[in-house]
Design an enzyme around this catalytic site. Sequence first.
Site, mmCIF file in Angstrom:
data_model
loop_
_atom_site.group_PDB
_atom_site.id
_atom_site.type_symbol
_atom_site.label_atom_id
_atom_site.label_comp_id
_atom_site.label_asym_id
_atom_site.label_seq_id
_atom_site.Cartn_x
_atom_site.Cartn_y
_atom_site.Cartn_z
ATOM 1 C CB SER A 13 -0.944 0.016 1.204
ATOM 2 O OG SER A 13 -1.702 -1.165 1.249
ATOM 3 C CG HIS A 44 0.257 1.643 8.237
ATOM 4 N ND1 HIS A 44 -1.081 1.608 7.939
ATOM 5 C CD2 HIS A 44 0.865 0.896 7.281
ATOM 6 C CE1 HIS A 44 -1.279 0.861 6.867
ATOM 7 N NE2 HIS A 44 -0.110 0.421 6.442
ATOM 8 C CB VAL A 65 19.795 -18.935 0.112
ATOM 9 C CG1 VAL A 65 20.169 -19.892 1.242
ATOM 10 C CG2 VAL A 65 20.618 -17.655 0.201
ATOM 11 C CE LYS A 100 -7.816 -5.189 7.495
ATOM 12 N NZ LYS A 100 -6.802 -4.894 6.545
ATOM 13 N NE ARG A 151 -2.040 -7.781 3.189
ATOM 14 C CZ ARG A 151 -3.026 -8.093 2.359
ATOM 15 N NH1 ARG A 151 -3.119 -9.296 1.845
ATOM 16 N NH2 ARG A 151 -3.925 -7.189 2.030
ATOM 17 C CD GLU A 176 0.977 -9.973 8.288
ATOM 18 O OE1 GLU A 176 0.107 -9.832 7.422
ATOM 19 O OE2 GLU A 176 0.895 -10.822 9.175
ATOM 20 C CB SER A 177 0.688 -4.272 6.498
ATOM 21 O OG SER A 177 0.292 -2.999 6.915
ATOM 22 C CB CYS A 213 0.695 4.792 -22.646
ATOM 23 S SG CYS A 213 2.473 4.596 -22.875
ATOM 24 C CB CYS A 224 8.786 4.847 -22.826
ATOM 25 S SG CYS A 224 8.202 3.978 -21.346
#
Lengths: 431, 482
Positions: free
Chosen positions: B45, B49, B173, B253, B314, B340-341, B440, B445
């Site tokens: 995101s 936070h 690894v 959520k 995540r 994670e977040s 685009c 490009c």
Amino acid sequence: MKEYDIVVIGGGPAGLASALAAKENGIKDILILERDRELGGILNQCIHNGFGLHTFKEELTGPEYAARYIERVVDMKISYKLHTMVLDIRPDKVITAMNKEEGLFEIRTKAIILAMGCRERARGALNIPGYRPAGIFSAGTAQWLVNKEGYLPGREVVILGSGDIGLIMARRMTLEGAKVKVVAELMPYSGGLKRNIVQCLDDYGIPLKLAHTIIDIKGKKRLEGVTLAQVDENGKPVLGTEEEYSCDTLLLSVGLIPENELSGGMGVAMNPVTSGPFVNESLETNREGVFACGNVLHVHDLVDFVSEEAAVAGKNAAKYVKNQSENRVSAANSEEIVQDTKVCLKPVNGVRYTVPSTINPSRMEENQIVRFRVGAVYKNKTIGVYFDGEEVLKRKRMVMAPGEMEEVKLSKTMFLSHPNVQSITIQVEDV
Amino acid sequence: MYDVIIIGAGVSGAAAARELSRYRLKVCVLEKEEDVCCGTSKANSALVHSGYDAAHGSLMAKLNVAGSAMMEELSLELDFPYKRIGSLMVCTSNEDLPQLQTLYSRGIQNGVKGLSVITGKEEIREIEPNLADDVVAVLHAASAGIVCPFGLNIAMAENAAANGVEFFFDTKVERIFSNKKEQSGFQVKTSKGIFETRCIVNAAGVYADVFHNMVSNRKIHITARAGEYCLLDKSAGEHVNHTVFALPTKLGKGVLVSPTIHGNLLVGPTAVNIEDKEDTATTREGLTELIEKAGMSVRKLPIRQVITSFTGLRAHEDNHDFLIGELPDVPGFVDCAGIESPGLTASPAIGLMVADIIREKLQPEVNPDFNGRRTGILNPNTLSKEERAALIAAKPAYGNVICRCETVTEGEIIDAIRRPLGAKSLDGVKRRVRAGMGRCQAGFCSPRVMEILSRELGMDMKKVTKNGAGSELLLGTNKDRL
């Protein structure tokens, strides 16, 4: 600050033809600003033939068609700058641009012709689920790589969308040694010209699946395959119709979007249907002295009509510049007269939009071409034109499709016999 | 023999690398991808936070608040884009007001500053005009912000490299062996050979459990939890001024709607647990869910302006907290798992914490040559007209626009390629200077950026990739097999 009479933004077919027309109509100080390495725009990568049948009565390739205009631009000593990106246009017609040689610079102009063309709609805008591997190209990007640089983006190809560039690339990729497995089109009709379906798909045995879309993209690094599914009348995939295609390349030809970021920035009013500016009979936008033509105005099928339309814009820009210098002292407020006599065109019943969207009868030429597209495939219908509800024109059409631009011609006499006309309605109707 | 091997060049690994480069240590980072910022760190995101979400007393809460407090200064020191715009948690029903109050209280407990609950439609509308009509209250967090996740990750990695940390890319690894004989240290077998080290920092994102479980008997489990996002055109970028969260309700959520640091609008994420740790595919269900849910907290969302969609993974650990610390049963092996977040927000604090653990263990001397400053890639759009003209006069490549949608010049792309840990692929260039990230989506490009990559890196056009080996963009030349 350097000053010009007319600055043309874009050196593609629309920009070239409009600059030439302005020059032929007596304007000396014209400048074309082109962001690419050469004039000619997208025509330079369109190495197939089929261009110029209307304009030159012969069949040319894209670069040949462009060359005819570029040579005249050079002959007539119209100045142009290449590799030059316009960053901003102010409402007072000061243009900020940039290139390697001159750096960042500003120029002032009396009139502007918007001729920036369009860009291709990208995958993201379609919400096609799946991975994002290498091997997904817009058809135009693939066309550049193949035709300009000689590289083959892939060997096993699926094409989504039946826009003209996609159809042309189906043939091109086949000729260069790739296997084009299928062209899928979401709509129940093709988005491209009939002649391209025949010459680019049918002739090479490439299947066209109408009312189909891609519902999954596989391959983490390079594309490995796609899943095709049939869609219902609401465009939703139908369960159980999934088909897997292994492929290393997906070309997208799913629509073109006029590039109007600069226009919007200077306050030009936009038509949400075309994503191009609203224009009047002179192809002038709501911003006085700012004209638009070609694919930045509305997406065309044939370059011949782009050139024709652009010449109208160039001629009217020239007229505007000359009027302005004549009226500078007397400052006749012609704008008010224009406002008073503006006749609105109303696209209804199957007609999606019209260009122009208003006509000032006192300013129009002997004949006014009105271009438009229909929203679905129609067979054996008529196009009806009504002045305040009174029929003035009826044109029979065997077939009309969204992929083919339509036009009607309004004559000055129609307006003379309806001096107080308020609005003009254009519609599809039964015979 | 290295002192420290960091597995993973994401935001945690890069933060740890930079903090460790303050000491006289021989440190390297092993990354399986071709560039930094290729996993969880690149697709999230992009938020800083404030810190009211994580449970009080959790490591997550502590490092979130600490990281958020560090972000502004770090952005100046390392020259990456960050902006404190504040966030709003939107409550649309009086029934749910207690939940909003709970978050507020938790925030206070966690030490979050600048929190306030705003009720009253007028006042709410004034600060955020496009919130849903049925909004009854918002939790405003003034300290929340937005950041360029690539910018943050790349800046920390570049600075670590400038201070002596080695980076090995395309180096996966495969096995880790504890040196039984010496009772300390590890042999790390990779796709590019064997590395020896005294300590390991396991910052492997969704794979952190794999490496942890290779050496420890106390197993952990990390689930890749997919989150899908839609990115909207810059024309929609000002639809909201704050990061807008939807208060979780009985119905589930919600999704967030936020401006990005580059002026786009971001909508997302969904949350779906998946088996495959590489499954970053978007799904029809996910995209449909986003479009439906986004409208619940923000009205008139111009969802037709979507320019791309993507999925991030995540690294969700079963207990939903960061696992940072030396493993009791494997001395020298430091986990940096379950990030994670709000991992992106916490990353500067995560780096500090990891470095502290290593410092205590190895007792290194301070690196007297450490220079924490890094100059980012010059963005000419931030210059005045005069400065820009002077720049082009000195370096004409800055007058040559390559990406038209984002107005990215050849000069910036060359800088992105030539700098330490420079871009080697189209996506590498995109993450550094945004070429191809506009409306685009690289249609115009990409061939030009490919040419520049080919020229600058002295490689054939057919070797240019989207994101490393296997993602070559061109498969041949015209008629080569006819």
